[in-house]
Write an enzyme that holds these catalytic residues in place. Structure first.
Site, PDB file in Angstrom:
ATOM      1  N   THR A  47       0.819  -1.215   0.000  1.00 29.66           N
ATOM      2  CA  THR A  47       0.000   0.000   0.000  1.00 29.66           C
ATOM      3  C   THR A  47       0.853   1.266   0.000  1.00 29.66           C
ATOM      4  O   THR A  47       0.380   2.350  -0.353  1.00 29.66           O
ATOM      5  CB  THR A  47      -0.939  -0.001   1.226  1.00 29.66           C
ATOM      6  OG1 THR A  47      -1.871   1.060   1.111  1.00 29.66           O
ATOM      7  CG2 THR A  47      -0.167   0.148   2.528  1.00 29.66           C
ATOM      8  N   LYS A  48       2.130   1.151   0.387  1.00 31.72           N
ATOM      9  CA  LYS A  48       3.001   2.326   0.492  1.00 31.72           C
ATOM     10  C   LYS A  48       3.348   2.924  -0.870  1.00 31.72           C
ATOM     11  O   LYS A  48       3.835   4.060  -0.938  1.00 31.72           O
ATOM     12  CB  LYS A  48       4.271   1.977   1.266  1.00 31.72           C
ATOM     13  CG  LYS A  48       4.019   1.561   2.711  1.00 31.72           C
ATOM     14  CD  LYS A  48       3.374   2.666   3.525  1.00 31.72           C
ATOM     15  CE  LYS A  48       3.286   2.300   5.000  1.00 31.72           C
ATOM     16  NZ  LYS A  48       2.691   3.383   5.813  1.00 31.72           N
ATOM     17  N   ASP A  49       3.117   2.196  -1.946  1.00 30.72           N
ATOM     18  CA  ASP A  49       3.299   2.777  -3.282  1.00 30.72           C
ATOM     19  C   ASP A  49       2.473   4.048  -3.424  1.00 30.72           C
ATOM     20  O   ASP A  49       2.889   5.022  -4.060  1.00 30.72           O
ATOM     21  CB  ASP A  49       2.855   1.800  -4.376  1.00 30.72           C
ATOM     22  CG  ASP A  49       3.846   0.691  -4.629  1.00 30.72           C
ATOM     23  OD1 ASP A  49       4.878   0.633  -3.927  1.00 30.72           O
ATOM     24  OD2 ASP A  49       3.604  -0.122  -5.536  1.00 30.72           O
TER      25      ASP A  49
END
Length: 345
Positions: A47-49
């Protein structure tokens, strides 16, 4: 008529629009309908993208980030990988201060993505000069032309999910979501997603998953930081020994704590029941769902969305390694026997 080649311009165009997948076997004795937002489908497998791309492009737009600059960040691994990936495409140098709690797999991945990595001791206070927060600050002060992302105290962390994850879940559930369950570390994912969803329907209940050894749940309940809550734990990417301003505690209805051991086993169970090879934090999120169901949180009509933050490949030296599990004391007489490997000679 001549057809055009259908291709993405670069890997960054694949960020977001991750699938919502119904959970079936692991939830068969639980009340409600369960759906996983599987963030491992992002190109950087987490999700950090979303925050890496959003924060860096906002910094470019505001003129804070210029060609040739160096990006500095504190990370448990996933944000660092995403920032390194974006930096490669956009042409920035990348320096990461990483907690020693991060798996060897994550650290090797960061190095492979061209980042310079500083591994800092995990079990020190946030203001200790050796902590990854203080190391990143020091590097930022010393390196000219550097930009410190500081995800724990960056409002853009929340904004990224407000503009992407929240709208995606609302659309994918046709507005029928009743509960959002997500792990809380920096707090950006749960806060931004919840902010959007509650604007659409204030009755959506938001529950954060926290770790034993973290201060978040008690702070949510009392609005007081209690250092006595802090002790070492193994799960990466959730819980904190400080209070991140990227967490909007007012929009989170409750927190549920999970243990290292149960979260590890539940991650393995997800692989064996749903075919979802997800990370340690995803196991924690699913374990939180199990506990909430046992506590009577859900009804047969509940539509629960749980966010699975990353991919299992980042934990091959940890929860998917039998030796590591044994060293932690996570295999005992009550644990189901796992299939053994047989070598044919």
């Amino acid at each position: 008529m001549k057809e055009e080649i259908k291709a993405y311009n670069n890997v960054l165009e694949l960020i977001g629009n991750t699938p919502l997948i119904k959970l079936n076997k692991i939830t068969q004795n639980m009340k409600g309908n369960y759906f996983a937002k599987v963030e491992a489908f992002n190109p950087g497998h987490s999700t950090k993208d979303r925050i890496a791309l959003y924060i860096l492009e906002e910094a470019e737009r505001k003129g804070i980030l210029k060609p040739g600059d160096t990006i500095i960040e504190t990370t448990s691994g996933n944000t660092g990988f995403s920032i390194a990936m974006v930096s490669i495409i956009k042409g920035y140098e990348c320096i990461l201060a990483v907690s020693s709690k991060s798996s060897a797999d994550k650290i090797d991945m960061l190095k492979t993505m061209g980042a310079k990595v500083y591994v800092c001791p995990a079990n020190v206070s946030a203001d200790d000069p050796r902590s990854y927060y203080e190391v990143a600050k020091k590097l930022h002060s010393e390196i000219k032309g550097s930009v410190y992302i500081n995800q724990y105290f960056n409002e853009l962390n929340i904004d990224a999910h407000y503009h992407t994850t929240g709208p995606e879940i609302w659309e994918q559930t046709a507005g029928k979501i009743t509960h959002l369950v997500a792990c809380s570390g920096t707090g950006g994912t749960i806060s931004g997603t919840a902010r959007f969803l509650k604007e659409q329907n204030p009755n959506v209940k938001v529950i954060g998953i926290d770790a034993y050894g973290s201060v978040l749940q008690k702070y949510h309940q009392t609005k007081e930081f209690d250092a006595n809550e802090i002790y070492p734990y193994r799960i990466e990417g959730l819980g904190k020994n400080l209070i991140p301003t990227a967490t909007d505690f007012n929009i989170i209805d409750a927190f549920e704590k999970v243990t290292d051991e149960s979260s590890a086993h539940t991650a393995r169970e997800l692989a064996n029941t749903e075919g979802l090879f997800v990370g340690y934090t995803s196991g924690a999120a699913m374990q939180g769902l199990k506990q909430l169901d046992e506590e009577g949180e859900f009804t047969a009509d509940s539509n629960i969305v749980v966010i699975f933050p990353d991919h299992g490949s980042r934990y091959m030296s940890k929860i998917y390694n039998d030796e590591w599990m044994s060293q932690q004391g996570f295999f005992d007489s009550e644990t189901a026997e796992i299939p053994q490997i047989e070598y044919i000679k």
